[in-house]
Motif scaffolding. Structure first.
Motif, mmCIF file in Angstrom:
data_model
loop_
_atom_site.group_PDB
_atom_site.id
_atom_site.type_symbol
_atom_site.label_atom_id
_atom_site.label_comp_id
_atom_site.label_asym_id
_atom_site.label_seq_id
_atom_site.Cartn_x
_atom_site.Cartn_y
_atom_site.Cartn_z
ATOM 1 N N UNK A 81 29.877 44.750 14.173
ATOM 2 C CA UNK A 81 29.642 45.609 15.329
ATOM 3 C C UNK A 81 28.701 44.939 16.322
ATOM 4 N N UNK A 82 27.675 44.287 15.843
ATOM 5 C CA UNK A 82 26.728 43.595 16.720
ATOM 6 C C UNK A 82 27.437 42.565 17.597
ATOM 7 N N UNK A 83 28.374 41.809 17.015
ATOM 8 C CA UNK A 83 29.106 40.788 17.767
ATOM 9 C C UNK A 83 30.073 41.410 18.774
ATOM 10 N N UNK A 84 30.674 42.524 18.398
ATOM 11 C CA UNK A 84 31.572 43.232 19.320
ATOM 12 C C UNK A 84 30.774 43.732 20.527
ATOM 13 N N UNK A 85 29.630 44.335 20.261
ATOM 14 C CA UNK A 85 28.785 44.846 21.344
ATOM 15 C C UNK A 85 28.358 43.711 22.259
ATOM 16 N N UNK A 86 27.976 42.577 21.697
ATOM 17 C CA UNK A 86 27.566 41.435 22.516
ATOM 18 C C UNK A 86 28.699 40.972 23.426
ATOM 19 N N UNK A 87 29.909 40.869 22.884
ATOM 20 C CA UNK A 87 31.064 40.450 23.695
ATOM 21 C C UNK A 87 31.363 41.459 24.797
ATOM 22 N N UNK A 88 31.340 42.742 24.460
ATOM 23 C CA UNK A 88 31.619 43.770 25.465
ATOM 24 C C UNK A 88 30.533 43.814 26.535
ATOM 25 N N UNK A 89 29.318 43.555 26.152
ATOM 26 C CA UNK A 89 28.231 43.504 27.127
ATOM 27 C C UNK A 89 28.456 42.366 28.121
ATOM 28 N N UNK A 90 28.917 41.239 27.640
ATOM 29 C CA UNK A 90 29.236 40.106 28.519
ATOM 30 C C UNK A 90 30.384 40.479 29.464
ATOM 31 N N UNK A 91 31.435 41.073 28.911
ATOM 32 C CA UNK A 91 32.583 41.490 29.729
ATOM 33 C C UNK A 91 32.122 42.445 30.818
ATOM 34 N N UNK A 92 31.333 43.430 30.451
ATOM 35 C CA UNK A 92 30.887 44.445 31.411
ATOM 36 C C UNK A 92 30.002 43.842 32.498
#
Length: 109
Positions: A81-92
């Motif tokens: 989950x931490x890695x998913x959140x990091x990727x989505x934060x970059x996308x956003x």
């Protein structure tokens, strides 16, 4: 996605407008993939999914019928989950919604 996943995204990426299937303003749970794709097209929303089984075939048919999508981010099996959140934060933070039209990407990166 689980309610916990959506709530976690909302908590960690406050600028991200997150809804999930089953939420009041979204299609109900058990909505067929084809209908979800139409909803996403009309609503201008990016899909975050774990569905690697049926979604590709539905997406192929959706394109064949002239449909588009606003982006699909497919979560890698076993992703934390931490890695998913990091990727989505970059996308956003690093892109606009229009940048993702008809783009499919695996996350985490």
């Amino acid at each position: 996605m689980s309610p916990h996943f959506a709530a976690t995204l909302r908590a960690y990426i406050s600028d991200l407008d997150v809804i999930r299937v089953g939420d009041p303003d979204a299609p109900p749970l058990q909505t067929p993939d084809e209908t979800i794709l139409l909803y996403l097209n009309d609503a201008g929303r990016i899909l975050i999914t774990k569905n690697r089984a049926s979604m590709p075939e539905h997406l192929r048919r959706h394109f064949a019928q002239g449909g588009k999508h606003w982006g699909i981010l497919t979560i890698r099996e076993g992703a934390r989950l931490r890695d998913i959140i990091e990727s989505l934060s970059i996308v956003e933070g690093a892109s606009e919604a229009e940048d993702w039209i008809n783009t499919i990407m695996w996350i985490p990166f």
